[in-house]
Design an enzyme around this catalytic site. Structure first.
Site, PDB file in Angstrom:
ATOM      1  CB  CYS A 150      38.340  39.354  31.514  1.00  0.00           C
ATOM      2  SG  CYS A 150      39.031  39.884  29.928  1.00  0.00           S
ATOM      3  CG  ASN A 185      37.538  42.821  25.574  1.00  0.00           C
ATOM      4  OD1 ASN A 185      37.201  43.584  24.673  1.00  0.00           O
ATOM      5  ND2 ASN A 185      37.178  41.553  25.563  1.00  0.00           N
ATOM      6  CB  CYS A 203      44.074  37.558  28.512  1.00  0.00           C
ATOM      7  SG  CYS A 203      45.658  38.408  28.302  1.00  0.00           S
ATOM      8  NE  ARG A 204      41.111  37.122  33.038  1.00  0.00           N
ATOM      9  CZ  ARG A 204      40.909  37.742  34.180  1.00  0.00           C
ATOM     10  NH1 ARG A 204      40.553  37.038  35.244  1.00  0.00           N
ATOM     11  NH2 ARG A 204      41.046  39.051  34.281  1.00  0.00           N
ATOM     12  CB  SER A 205      36.377  38.520  28.087  1.00  0.00           C
ATOM     13  OG  SER A 205      37.047  39.684  27.719  1.00  0.00           O
ATOM     14  CG  ASP A 246      44.911  38.801  34.955  1.00  0.00           C
ATOM     15  OD1 ASP A 246      45.353  38.513  33.824  1.00  0.00           O
ATOM     16  OD2 ASP A 246      44.878  39.959  35.407  1.00  0.00           O
TER      17      ASP A 246
HETATM   18  P1  4NP Z   1      42.397  39.942  30.852  1.00  0.00           P
HETATM   19  O1  4NP Z   1      43.927  40.090  31.268  1.00  0.00           O
HETATM   20  O2  4NP Z   1      41.601  40.685  31.918  1.00  0.00           O
HETATM   21  O3  4NP Z   1      42.156  38.488  30.868  1.00  0.00           O
HETATM   22  O4  4NP Z   1      42.261  40.586  29.483  1.00  0.00           O
HETATM   23  C1  4NP Z   1      44.529  41.329  31.517  1.00  0.00           C
HETATM   24  C2  4NP Z   1      44.973  42.088  30.472  1.00  0.00           C
HETATM   25  C3  4NP Z   1      45.587  43.321  30.698  1.00  0.00           C
HETATM   26  C4  4NP Z   1      45.748  43.756  31.994  1.00  0.00           C
HETATM   27  C5  4NP Z   1      45.288  42.996  33.051  1.00  0.00           C
HETATM   28  C6  4NP Z   1      44.677  41.782  32.800  1.00  0.00           C
HETATM   29  N1  4NP Z   1      46.420  44.993  32.244  1.00  0.00           N
HETATM   30  O5  4NP Z   1      46.589  45.344  33.418  1.00  0.00           O
HETATM   31  O6  4NP Z   1      46.765  45.693  31.290  1.00  0.00           O
END
Ligand code: 4NP
Length: 186
Positions: free
Chosen positions: A35, A38, A40-42, A153
């Site tokens: 994602c 790294n 939340c989702r992945s 997201d």
């Molecule tokens: P992820 O979510 O891609 O599912 O890990 C996010 C985590 C952090 C950010 C964006 C999306 N950020 O902009 O810091």
């Protein structure tokens, strides 16, 4: 809910069908979930997939990891909100955030992005056409009934966003497990 047109629901591309059929006969199955952050989702996908293969007694047959296309949170544990929601489903997320590396395209057979931007970033990072052929979208594993062709997201969302991600990941990971163990995918 769809990143393309409303009627263009997730469907597996012919190249993904070929990719999954090729991998179905290989052990171990080496899969990297990707994602943006790294956190939340992945890492949740990694934990979900590991939980499924462990419950089936197949953990020795799978190598499962996750990474982000961005580097904002390298070294961090998953987002606290995701850890709390995952724990509610019996998943302990202990992954430490890392960025996708060129070596990942050698080390993994299947690289699964969560949304269209992840896929575009992964394609850009792929060092060869063979490496690019390892990339697919989690959306391709989601059933029509989910209404989603990607995993959204949750970072700026509330609790429902995190629960939705876990619901979609459970569906997608179960589908992947079934495809790999049935040895066919059409
Ligand atoms: P992820 O979510 O891609 O599912 O890990 C996010 C985590 C952090 C950010 C964006 C999306 N950020 O902009 O810091």
């Amino acid at each position: 809910m769809n990143e393309t047109t409303p009627s263009n629901r997730a469907a597996s591309r012919p190249s993904t069908i070929k990719l999954l059929n090729r991998i179905a006969g290989k052990r171990p199955v080496k899969v990297l979930f990707v994602c943006l952050g790294n956190i939340c989702r992945s890492p949740a996908a990694e934990g979900m997939m590991r939980s499924i293969v462990t419950a089936e007694g197949r953990d020795a047959e799978w190598v499962i990891d996750s990474a982000g296309t961005g580097n904002y949170h390298v070294g961090d544990l998953p987002d606290r909100r995701m850890r709390v929601h995952a724990r509610g489903r019996g998943l302990e997320l202990t992954h430490r955030c890392r960025q996708v590396a060129p070596s990942d395209f050698d080390d993994f057979d299947l690289i699964i992005g969560m949304d269209r931007q992840n896929i575009a970033n992964l394609r850009h990072a792929a060092p060869s056409p063979e490496a690019e052929a390892k990339i697919m979208s989690m959306g391709e594993l989601l059933p029509a009934s989910s209404g989603y062709d990607h995993v959204p997201d949750p970072y700026y969302e509330g609790s429902e966003g995190f629960e939705l991600v876990l619901d979609l990941l459970e569906e997608g990971c179960r589908r992947l497990y079934g495809i790999i163990n049935d040895d066919t995918f059409a």
